[in-house]
Design an enzyme around this catalytic site. Sequence first.
Site, PDB file in Angstrom:
ATOM      1  N   LYS A 180       0.851  -1.187   0.000  1.00  0.00           N
ATOM      2  CA  LYS A 180       0.000   0.000   0.000  1.00  0.00           C
ATOM      3  C   LYS A 180       0.889   1.239   0.000  1.00  0.00           C
ATOM      4  CE  LYS A 180      -1.555   2.932   2.132  1.00  0.00           C
ATOM      5  NZ  LYS A 180      -1.520   4.445   1.956  1.00  0.00           N
ATOM      6  N   GLY A 232       6.370   5.165   8.612  1.00  0.00           N
ATOM      7  CA  GLY A 232       5.647   6.430   8.543  1.00  0.00           C
ATOM      8  C   GLY A 232       5.735   7.171   9.860  1.00  0.00           C
ATOM      9  N   SER A 233       4.762   8.019  10.089  1.00  0.00           N
ATOM     10  CA  SER A 233       4.787   8.874  11.272  1.00  0.00           C
ATOM     11  C   SER A 233       4.492   8.074  12.529  1.00  0.00           C
ATOM     12  CB  SER A 233       3.755   9.997  11.126  1.00  0.00           C
ATOM     13  OG  SER A 233       2.443   9.489  11.259  1.00  0.00           O
ATOM     14  N   THR A 234       4.947   8.597  13.659  1.00  0.00           N
ATOM     15  CA  THR A 234       4.689   7.947  14.934  1.00  0.00           C
ATOM     16  C   THR A 234       3.202   7.954  15.257  1.00  0.00           C
ATOM     17  OG1 THR A 234       6.896   8.458  15.773  1.00  0.00           O
ATOM     18  CG2 THR A 234       5.173   8.060  17.409  1.00  0.00           C
ATOM     19  N   ALA A 236       0.657   7.789  13.142  1.00  0.00           N
ATOM     20  CA  ALA A 236       0.029   6.717  12.363  1.00  0.00           C
ATOM     21  C   ALA A 236       0.461   5.355  12.891  1.00  0.00           C
ATOM     22  CB  ALA A 236       0.391   6.862  10.890  1.00  0.00           C
ATOM     23  N   GLY A 237       1.726   5.253  13.328  1.00  0.00           N
ATOM     24  CA  GLY A 237       2.204   3.989  13.877  1.00  0.00           C
ATOM     25  C   GLY A 237       1.460   3.576  15.126  1.00  0.00           C
ATOM     26  N   GLU A 254       8.486   1.264  11.672  1.00  0.00           N
ATOM     27  CA  GLU A 254       9.654   2.140  11.543  1.00  0.00           C
ATOM     28  C   GLU A 254       9.098   3.545  11.485  1.00  0.00           C
ATOM     29  OE1 GLU A 254      12.153   4.607  10.864  1.00  0.00           O
ATOM     30  OE2 GLU A 254      11.732   4.115   8.761  1.00  0.00           O
ATOM     31  N   CYS A 288      13.674  10.196   8.009  1.00  0.00           N
ATOM     32  CA  CYS A 288      13.408   9.994   9.439  1.00  0.00           C
ATOM     33  C   CYS A 288      14.685   9.906  10.266  1.00  0.00           C
ATOM     34  CB  CYS A 288      12.553   8.752   9.645  1.00  0.00           C
ATOM     35  SG  CYS A 288      13.282   7.241   8.972  1.00  0.00           S
ATOM     36  N   GLU A 387       9.068  16.121  15.469  1.00  0.00           N
ATOM     37  CA  GLU A 387       9.647  15.919  14.140  1.00  0.00           C
ATOM     38  C   GLU A 387       9.050  16.917  13.154  1.00  0.00           C
ATOM     39  OE1 GLU A 387      10.942  12.069  11.570  1.00  0.00           O
ATOM     40  OE2 GLU A 387       8.843  12.144  12.176  1.00  0.00           O
TER      41      GLU A 387
END
Length: 502
Positions: A180, A232-234, A236-237, A254, A288, A387
């Site tokens: 995706k 991706g972003s934290t 979203a993680g 990651e 990142c 970030e």
Amino acid sequence: MPVATTATYDRLFIGGEWVAPDSDRTIDVVNPATGQVIGSVPAASTGDVDRAVAAARRAFDSGWATAPVEDRREVLRRIADGYRRRAEEFASLITDEMGCPISVSRWMQAGTPVMQIEAYLELSREFAFEEVRRTATGTGLVVKEPVGVVAAVIPWNSPQASAMFKIPPALISGCTVVLKPAPETALDAMLFAEMLEEVGVPPGVVNVVPADRDVSEYLVSHPSVDKVAFTGSTAAGRRIASLCGNDLRRVTLELGGKSAAIVFADADLDAAVAGARMGSLLNTGQVCSNKTRFLVQDEVYDDVVERLVALMDAVVLGDPRDPATEMGPVVSVRQRDRVLDYLAIGQREGARLVRGGGIPAGFEVGAWVEPTLLAGVDNASRVAQEEVFGPVLTVTPFRDESEAVRLANDSVYGLSGAVMTADLDRAMRVARGVRTGGMSINGASAGLSAPFGGFKSSGIGREMGTEAFASYTEVKAIGVPPSFGTDIDVNSDTHTDTEAAR
């Protein structure tokens, strides 16, 4: 700047075929240098995701999971050859999609995936997919079986490299994949699908479904997906981790970083600052692992600030397709505005703007931000803690080694970091003392055979290294008769015998 060539897709790559999507919804891809739409792809529906996951499951169950490891490696070799043949297409397209300068795209966006595949092929020979363990209490055959269907969710900043963190270890381990891509860089994912078809990847082993957020959540929570691999972003993680946790679905993450570059007074300051070009400002600051917090010892603080200003003044900003360009736009107007908001926040919190800080003159169209330096930054401020993901560096002074380590660790993140000093004993103390997944001493690279990932809010699990294969396998222990495996070649790449190894 001239408008880039457009590319439009009206099909999805599922089960080794280009199939019509369930709906007529599309995702437009915008060139951030010009603001122009350069192409579109279908926006997958939940029904399309069902088909992709089912195709991956069929491929897994019908032989891919049990195929010899060497056969699976051969498929990866063909993918690497496909990248080599189409390297300029990938580099040019990703430059147009997200603004990475072509001089960088050629090695980072198009060249790195080949190196990743080659590294994984070599590393897979060091990973014991089976081993016999003999002890006084019994003899066990320990088998590393593929986890199953993997949902690989990748970001826009390095789309193909991010995909190749995941797909090679998944495929070599015997898993199948639903990829995706990020909407911002959906076109290169479709080019990747064309390449998969061209090199003869078996049907359903890799499927490609661009999708929006709601459909992406459907994919990562799909009952037939066995593992999610996300970059991706934290924020979203965290959401993905909660969805996977609900079903005990395997997940690797990651995520973001706010890594520190620690510069001691005895460092080679020319080298330390020059390293920021690739180590801190790479890809317009949209990496990142970039070292975006400079922690500088008091004695050389002003000198390093001056050198960083000179470095930024020398950066060539311009058309990303011009080989002379060193920095392009950020990925979107939304991202530009986010970066500019952080710059305003930083100054309200007391940071001193010493270079940049806005939209560069003559670049009002598109998503451009000047390379920016904020000095005198309080490590507790938002601009030092959150970030930014743009061409923004902060500089904070420190007195001694203990304060440097304390400041570096005073972060919710723990992805990367660097230390510059002539004292290698001190460098090793600092490298061991900073709580991050990776550290660099005086610009040295750990290479692609080393694991990559983060502590704390920078993620869960590791990519690259032999450690990556563990996350795509489940461990099974089988009690066997003591004589089992005595005829196995313990030097093969799939079997080891711990007694023989001793």
